[in-house]
Motif scaffolding. Structure first.
Motif, PDB file in Angstrom:
ATOM      1  N   THR A  65       0.804  -1.223   0.000  1.00 47.71           N
ATOM      2  CA  THR A  65       0.000   0.000   0.000  1.00 47.71           C
ATOM      3  C   THR A  65       0.841   1.279   0.000  1.00 47.71           C
ATOM      4  O   THR A  65       0.352   2.333  -0.386  1.00 47.71           O
ATOM      5  CB  THR A  65      -0.916   0.037   1.234  1.00 47.71           C
ATOM      6  OG1 THR A  65      -0.109  -0.060   2.417  1.00 47.71           O
ATOM      7  CG2 THR A  65      -1.922  -1.110   1.192  1.00 47.71           C
ATOM      8  N   THR A 101      -1.556   3.186  -2.267  1.00 48.14           N
ATOM      9  CA  THR A 101      -2.292   4.423  -2.000  1.00 48.14           C
ATOM     10  C   THR A 101      -1.373   5.626  -1.832  1.00 48.14           C
ATOM     11  O   THR A 101      -1.784   6.756  -2.085  1.00 48.14           O
ATOM     12  CB  THR A 101      -3.149   4.286  -0.736  1.00 48.14           C
ATOM     13  OG1 THR A 101      -2.287   3.965   0.381  1.00 48.14           O
ATOM     14  CG2 THR A 101      -4.197   3.196  -0.903  1.00 48.14           C
ATOM     15  N   SER A 194      -3.027  13.449   1.619  1.00 50.89           N
ATOM     16  CA  SER A 194      -3.593  13.106   0.315  1.00 50.89           C
ATOM     17  C   SER A 194      -3.149  14.117  -0.732  1.00 50.89           C
ATOM     18  O   SER A 194      -2.681  15.220  -0.409  1.00 50.89           O
ATOM     19  CB  SER A 194      -5.126  13.068   0.377  1.00 50.89           C
ATOM     20  OG  SER A 194      -5.642  14.333   0.736  1.00 50.89           O
TER      21      SER A 194
END
Length: 294
Positions: A65, A101, A194
């Motif tokens: 990830t 991610t 993010s």
């Protein structure tokens, strides 16, 4: 699962060691596992090969990830575009369909510079290509690493001199590898961020090479002298050590841009000092002096 590329380098080695001490599941991508610390072999998964190889990446990314992405130095590449962008293209092609991610990359400062700055510009184009996959992406945009001086350890030990293609009185920026690894570790362990971001890694203050020589003299207890070399000599030295014409030119272009202000495209903020607090004196005491004594 966190994947670490280039785990045997100055920065990658520190990232691996810290994450293993925290019990984090790691997968290391390495060309030569014999170069890894032996204690790591039973504590991390090992994927042998280059992270430019699609088959190697398929194994490395399976179920992972978070990725620490660092392109290894390859002076034999045709040019900087091949060394950074083309090297990273197979990774970029796999990101969108993977479980990844978050990617933490080590790159260079210099976005917006008005000419091609060799390695620095190519690494920024690499960042843009990888971030275009839509993955959450942070680039640790570093200025020159203090550890570059350690490449001249033998010369410093034997003759008390070191060389660089810059005027001795020119203020330049330098960052300690351990500061870059510290931020990389923080970002890998806390993926609550993010989007795309660049974090300037600029060190706590600018120094001339004359000032660096004075610090080395004080810390090492012997006279150390700086000598300016020409850019032409720098390029010829690289080619003499096996670099391609394109990679030698890319280095000269980057170092010329640094002399013209590439590493000063952003102002140093209080947050930047917090992110890269290690002074050259501290690095010299903790890294260079032990290396010279060894």
């Amino acid at each position: 699962m966190i994947v670490i590329t280039a785990p045997t380098g100055n920065i990658g080695r520190q990232v691996v060691s810290a994450l293993l001490d925290k019990g984090v599941p790691l997968r290391l991508v390495v060309r030569d596992p014999a170069k890894l610390d032996r204690a790591w072999l039973d504590r991390a998964e090992i994927v042998k090969g280059s992270h430019a190889d699609g088959h190697v990446l398929d194994k490395a990314l399976d179920g992972a990830t978070r990725i620490f992405w660092l392109v290894p130095s390859d002076v034999t590449a045709p040019n900087a575009e091949a060394a950074y962008v083309d090297f990273s293209r197979p990774f970029g092609q796999r990101l969108a369909g993977s479980a990844v991610t978050h990617v933490v990359s080590v790159s260079a400062l210099g976005r917006g510079w008005n000419t091609d700055a060799g390695h620095a510009s190519a690494s920024i184009r690499m960042d843009d290509m990888l971030a275009a996959s839509g993955v959450n992406y942070v680039s640790l945009a570093a200025v020159s690493l203090m550890s570059n001086i350690a490449r001249q350890t033998d010369l410093i030990r034997a003759q008390g001199v070191f060389y660089y293609p810059a005027p001795g009185n020119l203020k330049l920026r330098h960052v300690a590898p351990q500061d870059v690894s510290t931020i990389a570790i923080r970002k890998l362990l806390s993926p609550d961020w993010s989007g795309f971001d660049e974090i300037p890694m600029v060190g706590p203050r600018d120094l001339t090479y004359q000032e660096i020589a004075a610090i080395m003299t004080d810390v090492l207890g012997r006279k150390i002298t700086f000598h300016e070399m020409s850019m032409a000599d720098m390029g010829n030295m690289m080619k003499g050590n096996g670099a391609s014409e394109g990679m030698a030119r890319a280095m000269v272009d980057m170092l010329s841009a640094k002399n013209e202000g590439l590493d000063h495209v952003v102002e140093r903020s209080p947050a930047d000092i917090v992110n890269s607090p290690t002074t050259f004196r501290q690095w010299c005491e903790g890294v260079l002096k032990p290396a010279l004594m060894g």
